[in-house]
Write a protein that holds these residues in place. Structure first.
Motif, mmCIF file in Angstrom:
data_model
loop_
_atom_site.group_PDB
_atom_site.id
_atom_site.type_symbol
_atom_site.label_atom_id
_atom_site.label_comp_id
_atom_site.label_asym_id
_atom_site.label_seq_id
_atom_site.Cartn_x
_atom_site.Cartn_y
_atom_site.Cartn_z
ATOM 1 N N ALA A 14 0.936 -1.402 -0.361
ATOM 2 C CA ALA A 14 -0.508 0.369 -0.235
ATOM 3 C C ALA A 14 0.738 0.846 0.027
ATOM 4 C CB ALA A 14 -0.876 0.210 1.609
ATOM 5 N N GLU A 15 1.605 1.477 0.958
ATOM 6 C CA GLU A 15 2.476 2.748 0.748
ATOM 7 C C GLU A 15 3.455 2.764 -0.278
ATOM 8 O OE1 GLU A 15 7.359 3.722 2.957
ATOM 9 O OE2 GLU A 15 5.773 1.742 3.514
ATOM 10 N N ASN A 16 3.983 0.916 -0.968
ATOM 11 C CA ASN A 16 4.815 1.782 -2.584
ATOM 12 C C ASN A 16 4.291 1.636 -3.492
ATOM 13 O OD1 ASN A 16 7.370 1.881 0.222
ATOM 14 N ND2 ASN A 16 7.725 0.194 -0.434
ATOM 15 N N TYR A 17 2.979 0.739 -3.671
ATOM 16 C CA TYR A 17 2.443 1.192 -4.923
ATOM 17 C C TYR A 17 2.541 2.221 -5.690
ATOM 18 C CZ TYR A 17 -0.752 -0.181 -8.726
ATOM 19 O OH TYR A 17 -0.844 -0.196 -10.415
ATOM 20 N N PRO A 18 1.911 3.481 -4.899
ATOM 21 C CA PRO A 18 2.106 4.552 -6.197
ATOM 22 C C PRO A 18 3.425 5.014 -5.885
ATOM 23 C CG PRO A 18 0.496 5.093 -4.089
ATOM 24 C CD PRO A 18 1.973 3.443 -3.467
ATOM 25 N N LYS A 19 4.419 5.039 -5.353
ATOM 26 C CA LYS A 19 5.934 5.383 -5.252
ATOM 27 C C LYS A 19 6.244 4.270 -7.329
ATOM 28 C CE LYS A 19 7.182 5.557 -0.751
ATOM 29 N NZ LYS A 19 7.542 4.803 0.486
ATOM 30 N N MET A 58 4.958 3.190 -8.996
ATOM 31 C CA MET A 58 3.741 3.596 -10.538
ATOM 32 C C MET A 58 4.127 4.526 -11.154
ATOM 33 S SD MET A 58 1.456 1.187 -11.246
ATOM 34 C CE MET A 58 2.887 0.201 -10.746
ATOM 35 N N ASN A 59 5.202 5.600 -10.279
ATOM 36 C CA ASN A 59 5.306 6.916 -10.973
ATOM 37 C C ASN A 59 6.985 6.686 -10.785
ATOM 38 O OD1 ASN A 59 3.483 8.009 -9.616
ATOM 39 N ND2 ASN A 59 4.012 9.088 -7.332
ATOM 40 N N ARG A 88 6.222 5.905 -14.400
ATOM 41 C CA ARG A 88 5.891 6.567 -15.392
ATOM 42 C C ARG A 88 6.857 7.354 -15.764
ATOM 43 N NH1 ARG A 88 0.315 6.411 -12.690
ATOM 44 N NH2 ARG A 88 1.562 7.563 -11.404
ATOM 45 N N PHE A 146 -4.405 -3.652 -6.544
ATOM 46 C CA PHE A 146 -3.986 -2.661 -6.313
ATOM 47 C C PHE A 146 -4.642 -2.001 -8.982
ATOM 48 C CE2 PHE A 146 -0.993 -3.619 -3.752
ATOM 49 C CZ PHE A 146 -0.721 -2.529 -2.521
#
Length: 143
Positions: free
Chosen positions: A96-101, A103-104, A107, A130
């Motif tokens: 949960a903590e690292n998924y957005p990082k 994806m960034n 990208r 996710f």
């Protein structure tokens, strides 16, 4: 907190001893894994990484200790650049903590989609949390 980082090609040899155990365990967990088969082995992964054909991504804590690693092949389609996960082991790459990082980071390397193949239901469940959907069933035969 954990950091998600891409390891540059020139540092693969230095970082390899810290990640090969995670990747080896991931390969060995594949039901039909056989290091002598046409499937890629740990040694192949290292070659693909050092050649820059695949990317190494690690999950590391503040003191630099690596807790997980993933390898990614970028595949260019006419309307998408896919970050395809070829191997993933250890902890922290998908959380949960690292998924957005993560994806960034993908990208920033031009990816517009992510894909992974897994034979393990638990891994599939983790990814679906996710927002990933099962796309197809993969079939194979030697000819």
């Amino acid at each position: 907190g954990m950091k998600i980082q891409s390891v540059s090609t020139d540092l693969i040899s230095q970082v390899w001893p810290k990640v090969e155990g995670f990747l080896d365990a991931a390969l060995r967990s594949v039901p039909d894994y056989d290091a002598s088969s046409e499937n890629y082995s740990l040694e192949h992964i290292k070659v693909f990484l050092t050649q820059g054909r695949w990317q190494l991504v690690v999950a590391a804590d503040d003191d630099g200790t690596i807790h997980g690693a993933a390898t990614i092949e970028y595949i260019n389609h006419p309307n998408a650049r896919v970050a395809f996960f070829t191997c993933m082991g250890g902890k922290g790459i998908i959380s949960a903590e690292n998924y957005p990082k993560l994806m960034n980071l993908l990208r920033s390397h031009g990816a517009t989609k992510i894909e992974c193949v897994t034979a393990k239901r638990a891994v599939a469940r983790l990814w679906t949390r996710f927002g990933l959907n099962e796309k197809y069933r993969l079939l194979e035969a030697s000819i």
